[in-house]
Design a protein around this motif. Structure first.
Motif, short mmCIF file in Angstrom:
data_model
loop_
_atom_site.label_atom_id
_atom_site.label_comp_id
_atom_site.label_asym_id
_atom_site.label_seq_id
_atom_site.Cartn_x
_atom_site.Cartn_y
_atom_site.Cartn_z
N LEU A 90 0.83 -1.21 0.00
CA LEU A 90 0.00 0.00 0.00
C LEU A 90 0.86 1.26 0.00
O LEU A 90 0.53 2.24 -0.67
N GLU A 93 2.12 1.80 -3.48
CA GLU A 93 1.05 2.35 -4.32
C GLU A 93 0.91 3.85 -4.10
O GLU A 93 0.78 4.62 -5.05
N PHE A 128 -5.35 6.09 0.62
CA PHE A 128 -4.41 5.19 1.30
C PHE A 128 -4.97 4.79 2.67
O PHE A 128 -4.95 3.62 3.04
N LYS A 131 -7.72 2.23 2.59
CA LYS A 131 -7.22 0.87 2.32
C LYS A 131 -6.48 0.30 3.53
O LYS A 131 -6.53 -0.90 3.79
N ALA A 132 -5.77 1.16 4.24
CA ALA A 132 -4.89 0.69 5.32
C ALA A 132 -5.49 0.83 6.71
O ALA A 132 -4.85 0.46 7.68
#
Length: 135
Positions: A90, A93, A128, A131-132
């Motif tokens: 991640l 990305e 981000f 997602k995290a």
């Protein structure tokens, strides 16, 4: 980017994120997946699976009263290693997204920093974080 390079760039700044309970809240499956994704680390995936699978119940005075959740036990010396592996994809990305437009993201342990024009950085960091699971 150095302080000197950022001087005079109106609207630029840095966004800092800190993972709450990063080391003991990392999904075990994300650690194994992170190792399997990197060719030079694949041989460690089985080791991580064995270490993370043997999770202990919670006990006091010899009486088991619950099960441990995700992550490593508090204070486990491998916890930072496993967290970094789990978050690496991640973070890469985020950095690629920011570098494509001249910005960047960097991390140290459980702290992530993104630098660039704030409007773009904030939206990238929010994606981000979603997602995290960053707070």
């Amino acid at each position: 980017m150095s302080k000197h390079q950022a001087e005079g760039k109106v609207g630029w700044g840095a966004v800092s994120l800190d993972f709450v309970n990063a080391f003991n809240a990392t999904f075990r499956a994300a650690v194994v997946a992170g190792l399997q994704e990197v060719g030079s680390l694949q041989h460690l995936a089985w080791m991580a699976t064995v270490l993370l699978e043997s999770f202990h119940g919670l006990e006091s005075g010899g009486v088991k009263w619950g099960e441990s959740g995700e992550g490593m036990a508090q204070g486990d010396p491998l916890s930072m290693f496993f967290f970094c592996i789990a978050i690496q994809r991640l973070l890469q990305e985020l950095d690629r997204e920011l570098q494509a437009v001249g910005w960047m993201a960097r991390a140290g342990a459980d702290d992530v920093f993104a630098v660039g024009p704030l409007q773009g950085v904030v939206s990238a960091v929010l994606r981000f974080a979603e997602k995290a699971r960053v707070e």
